[in-house]
Motif scaffolding. Structure first.
Motif, PDB file in Angstrom:
ATOM      1  N   ASP A 178     -15.863  -8.104  -7.767  1.00  0.00           N
ATOM      2  CA  ASP A 178     -15.710  -8.754  -9.067  1.00  0.00           C
ATOM      3  C   ASP A 178     -14.729  -9.925  -8.931  1.00  0.00           C
ATOM      4  OD1 ASP A 178     -17.390  -6.942 -10.260  1.00  0.00           O
ATOM      5  OD2 ASP A 178     -15.777  -5.602 -10.898  1.00  0.00           O
ATOM      6  N   LYS A 179     -14.948 -10.943  -9.714  1.00  0.00           N
ATOM      7  CA  LYS A 179     -14.115 -12.139  -9.647  1.00  0.00           C
ATOM      8  C   LYS A 179     -12.634 -11.818  -9.835  1.00  0.00           C
ATOM      9  CE  LYS A 179     -13.719 -16.793 -11.607  1.00  0.00           C
ATOM     10  NZ  LYS A 179     -14.285 -17.744 -12.603  1.00  0.00           N
ATOM     11  N   ASP A 180     -12.323 -10.892 -10.728  1.00  0.00           N
ATOM     12  CA  ASP A 180     -10.928 -10.557 -11.009  1.00  0.00           C
ATOM     13  C   ASP A 180     -10.255  -9.847  -9.838  1.00  0.00           C
ATOM     14  OD1 ASP A 180     -11.209 -11.672 -13.496  1.00  0.00           O
ATOM     15  OD2 ASP A 180     -11.469  -9.754 -14.542  1.00  0.00           O
ATOM     16  N   ASP A 181     -11.047  -9.271  -8.909  1.00  0.00           N
ATOM     17  CA  ASP A 181     -10.484  -8.540  -7.768  1.00  0.00           C
ATOM     18  C   ASP A 181     -10.235  -9.428  -6.562  1.00  0.00           C
ATOM     19  OD1 ASP A 181     -10.457  -6.108  -9.094  1.00  0.00           O
ATOM     20  OD2 ASP A 181     -12.506  -5.607  -8.486  1.00  0.00           O
ATOM     21  N   LEU A 182     -10.787 -10.620  -6.563  1.00  0.00           N
ATOM     22  CA  LEU A 182     -10.643 -11.507  -5.410  1.00  0.00           C
ATOM     23  C   LEU A 182      -9.186 -11.899  -5.222  1.00  0.00           C
ATOM     24  CD1 LEU A 182     -13.737 -13.853  -5.940  1.00  0.00           C
ATOM     25  CD2 LEU A 182     -13.537 -11.858  -4.422  1.00  0.00           C
ATOM     26  N   GLY A 183      -8.713 -11.826  -3.975  1.00  0.00           N
ATOM     27  CA  GLY A 183      -7.345 -12.220  -3.668  1.00  0.00           C
ATOM     28  C   GLY A 183      -6.312 -11.145  -3.907  1.00  0.00           C
ATOM     29  N   THR A 184      -6.697  -9.987  -4.419  1.00  0.00           N
ATOM     30  CA  THR A 184      -5.743  -8.900  -4.638  1.00  0.00           C
ATOM     31  C   THR A 184      -5.436  -8.212  -3.314  1.00  0.00           C
ATOM     32  OG1 THR A 184      -7.541  -7.356  -5.144  1.00  0.00           O
ATOM     33  CG2 THR A 184      -6.550  -8.536  -7.003  1.00  0.00           C
ATOM     34  N   PRO A 185      -4.251  -7.568  -3.182  1.00  0.00           N
ATOM     35  CA  PRO A 185      -3.835  -6.984  -1.899  1.00  0.00           C
ATOM     36  C   PRO A 185      -4.509  -5.647  -1.596  1.00  0.00           C
ATOM     37  CG  PRO A 185      -2.133  -6.626  -3.534  1.00  0.00           C
ATOM     38  CD  PRO A 185      -3.176  -7.482  -4.189  1.00  0.00           C
ATOM     39  N   LEU A 186      -5.799  -5.609  -1.721  1.00  0.00           N
ATOM     40  CA  LEU A 186      -6.613  -4.465  -1.290  1.00  0.00           C
ATOM     41  C   LEU A 186      -7.553  -4.970  -0.205  1.00  0.00           C
ATOM     42  CD1 LEU A 186      -7.596  -2.737  -4.666  1.00  0.00           C
ATOM     43  CD2 LEU A 186      -6.182  -1.750  -2.856  1.00  0.00           C
ATOM     44  N   TRP A 187      -7.594  -4.257   0.921  1.00  0.00           N
ATOM     45  CA  TRP A 187      -8.424  -4.742   2.019  1.00  0.00           C
ATOM     46  C   TRP A 187      -9.900  -4.645   1.670  1.00  0.00           C
ATOM     47  CZ3 TRP A 187     -12.299  -3.342   5.367  1.00  0.00           C
ATOM     48  CH2 TRP A 187     -12.488  -4.188   6.484  1.00  0.00           C
ATOM     49  N   ALA A 188     -10.643  -5.638   2.082  1.00  0.00           N
ATOM     50  CA  ALA A 188     -12.103  -5.651   1.909  1.00  0.00           C
ATOM     51  C   ALA A 188     -12.697  -6.326   3.131  1.00  0.00           C
ATOM     52  CB  ALA A 188     -12.497  -6.398   0.645  1.00  0.00           C
ATOM     53  N   GLY A 189     -13.906  -5.935   3.486  1.00  0.00           N
ATOM     54  CA  GLY A 189     -14.555  -6.530   4.648  1.00  0.00           C
ATOM     55  C   GLY A 189     -15.720  -5.691   5.112  1.00  0.00           C
ATOM     56  N   VAL A 190     -16.070  -5.846   6.374  1.00  0.00           N
ATOM     57  CA  VAL A 190     -17.205  -5.138   6.956  1.00  0.00           C
ATOM     58  C   VAL A 190     -16.754  -4.399   8.213  1.00  0.00           C
ATOM     59  CG1 VAL A 190     -19.488  -5.388   8.016  1.00  0.00           C
ATOM     60  CG2 VAL A 190     -18.862  -6.806   6.047  1.00  0.00           C
ATOM     61  N   VAL A 191     -17.154  -3.158   8.334  1.00  0.00           N
ATOM     62  CA  VAL A 191     -16.922  -2.371   9.543  1.00  0.00           C
ATOM     63  C   VAL A 191     -18.253  -2.284  10.291  1.00  0.00           C
ATOM     64  CG1 VAL A 191     -16.151  -0.173  10.508  1.00  0.00           C
ATOM     65  CG2 VAL A 191     -15.153  -1.018   8.356  1.00  0.00           C
ATOM     66  N   PRO A 192     -18.401  -2.999  11.407  1.00  0.00           N
ATOM     67  CA  PRO A 192     -19.680  -2.980  12.127  1.00  0.00           C
ATOM     68  C   PRO A 192     -20.027  -1.575  12.631  1.00  0.00           C
ATOM     69  CG  PRO A 192     -18.308  -4.812  12.868  1.00  0.00           C
ATOM     70  CD  PRO A 192     -17.433  -3.930  12.030  1.00  0.00           C
ATOM     71  N   VAL A 193     -21.292  -1.269  12.587  1.00  0.00           N
ATOM     72  CA  VAL A 193     -21.817  -0.026  13.162  1.00  0.00           C
ATOM     73  C   VAL A 193     -22.729  -0.406  14.317  1.00  0.00           C
ATOM     74  CG1 VAL A 193     -23.248   2.015  12.772  1.00  0.00           C
ATOM     75  CG2 VAL A 193     -21.679   1.221  10.982  1.00  0.00           C
ATOM     76  N   THR A 194     -22.420   0.089  15.501  1.00  0.00           N
ATOM     77  CA  THR A 194     -23.208  -0.250  16.680  1.00  0.00           C
ATOM     78  C   THR A 194     -23.856   0.998  17.255  1.00  0.00           C
ATOM     79  OG1 THR A 194     -21.279  -0.024  18.123  1.00  0.00           O
ATOM     80  CG2 THR A 194     -21.744  -2.217  17.249  1.00  0.00           C
ATOM     81  N   THR A 195     -25.055   0.838  17.785  1.00  0.00           N
ATOM     82  CA  THR A 195     -25.762   1.915  18.455  1.00  0.00           C
ATOM     83  C   THR A 195     -25.941   1.526  19.908  1.00  0.00           C
ATOM     84  OG1 THR A 195     -26.954   2.525  16.447  1.00  0.00           O
ATOM     85  CG2 THR A 195     -27.869   3.293  18.539  1.00  0.00           C
ATOM     86  N   ALA A 196     -25.499   2.392  20.796  1.00  0.00           N
ATOM     87  CA  ALA A 196     -25.611   2.110  22.225  1.00  0.00           C
ATOM     88  C   ALA A 196     -25.805   3.408  22.987  1.00  0.00           C
ATOM     89  CB  ALA A 196     -24.364   1.380  22.729  1.00  0.00           C
ATOM     90  N   LEU A 197     -26.476   3.328  24.121  1.00  0.00           N
ATOM     91  CA  LEU A 197     -26.656   4.493  24.976  1.00  0.00           C
ATOM     92  C   LEU A 197     -25.508   4.558  25.978  1.00  0.00           C
ATOM     93  CD1 LEU A 197     -30.497   4.316  25.721  1.00  0.00           C
ATOM     94  CD2 LEU A 197     -29.298   5.355  23.783  1.00  0.00           C
ATOM     95  N   GLY A 198     -24.944   5.754  26.138  1.00  0.00           N
ATOM     96  CA  GLY A 198     -23.816   5.926  27.038  1.00  0.00           C
ATOM     97  C   GLY A 198     -24.248   6.099  28.484  1.00  0.00           C
ATOM     98  N   GLN A 199     -23.265   6.378  29.323  1.00  0.00           N
ATOM     99  CA  GLN A 199     -23.532   6.612  30.735  1.00  0.00           C
ATOM    100  C   GLN A 199     -24.294   7.933  30.894  1.00  0.00           C
ATOM    101  OE1 GLN A 199     -23.035   4.826  33.393  1.00  0.00           O
ATOM    102  NE2 GLN A 199     -21.826   3.135  32.574  1.00  0.00           N
TER     103      GLN A 199
END
Length: 224
Positions: A178-199
């Motif tokens: 929301d416009k009123d929440d922009l710039g407030t000291p609450l973290w916002a963003g994206v946490v990438p999710v990756t899929t990979a095959l292990g050893q």
């Protein structure tokens, strides 16, 4: 909705139409790209008047999808003559974290398929389908394996789902606060999710020094 999207929607039955076009589309090429990149398909059908959704391995050959299971399972045994079915593959790309719980979301790519599933009865087509499913998971693995036995063929059922209608849903980007929440000291963003095959690690009875087959690094490259 654009003119093209309206024309595409007009050609589809109601169950295959997208209600909210903001993230949806009918791009078959994009849908195939998503299907080819996924590992698990959730298959929906009706059994004894109840909706059923089963996660299954799959592969695409042209405009058809193949899924398989034990020949005695409901999805195979009870749908030999053909049944309306739906299949969905979703790739999760990230968790979208907003300042409001209401605006939390996910970034994803999803393909939704509608068609008629029926049992594959031709042995050559069954083998071709099983090879495709195996190689979809591990490219080249089918040729690395021993031949299937008659007992294994009998115990395995394969369904073909002709892709009659397909649609996609895709979300990308950051949170929509929301416009009123922009710039407030609450973290916002994206946490990438990756899929990979292990050893890979050896089964307990693999003779020492047995090399890892080429299909394993091929799969790791494919699903990186």
């Amino acid at each position: 909705m654009s003119t093209l999207e309206k024309r595409q929607a007009a050609d589809k039955p109601r169950y295959a139409k997208i209600r909210q076009m903001s993230r949806g589309g009918y791009d078959r090429a994009l849908a195939y790209e998503i299907l080819d990149a996924g590992l698990v398909a959730h298959c929906g059908f009706v059994h004894e008047n109840r909706p059923m959704v089963i996660p299954m391995a799959y592969a695409r050959i042209g405009d058809s999808l193949y899924i398989h299971g034990a020949s005695t399972t409901r999805i195979v045994k009870n749908n030999a003559k053909g049944v309306p079915a739906s299949l969905t593959v979703t790739l999760l790309d990230g968790l979208v974290v907003a300042r409001s719980a209401f605006h939390h979301s996910m970034n994803y790519r999803c393909a939704i398929v509608h068609g008629t599933a029926r049992l594959v009865k031709d042995k050559e087509e069954q083998v071709r389908a099983l090879a495709a499913i195996t190689d979809h998971m591990l490219p080249g693995r089918w040729d690395e394996c021993r031949e299937m036995s008659a007992k294994e063929h009998k115990a395995t059922g394969v369904l073909i789902l002709d892709i009659e209608h397909v649609s996609t849903k895709v979300r990308t980007g950051g949170p929509v606060d929301d416009k009123d929440d922009l710039g407030t000291p609450l973290w916002a963003g994206v946490v990438p999710v990756t899929t990979a095959l292990g050893q890979p690690f050896d089964a307990y009875d693999v003779p020492e020094g047995t090399p890892v087959p080429a299909s394993i690094p091929a799969a790791r490259r494919k699903f990186a």
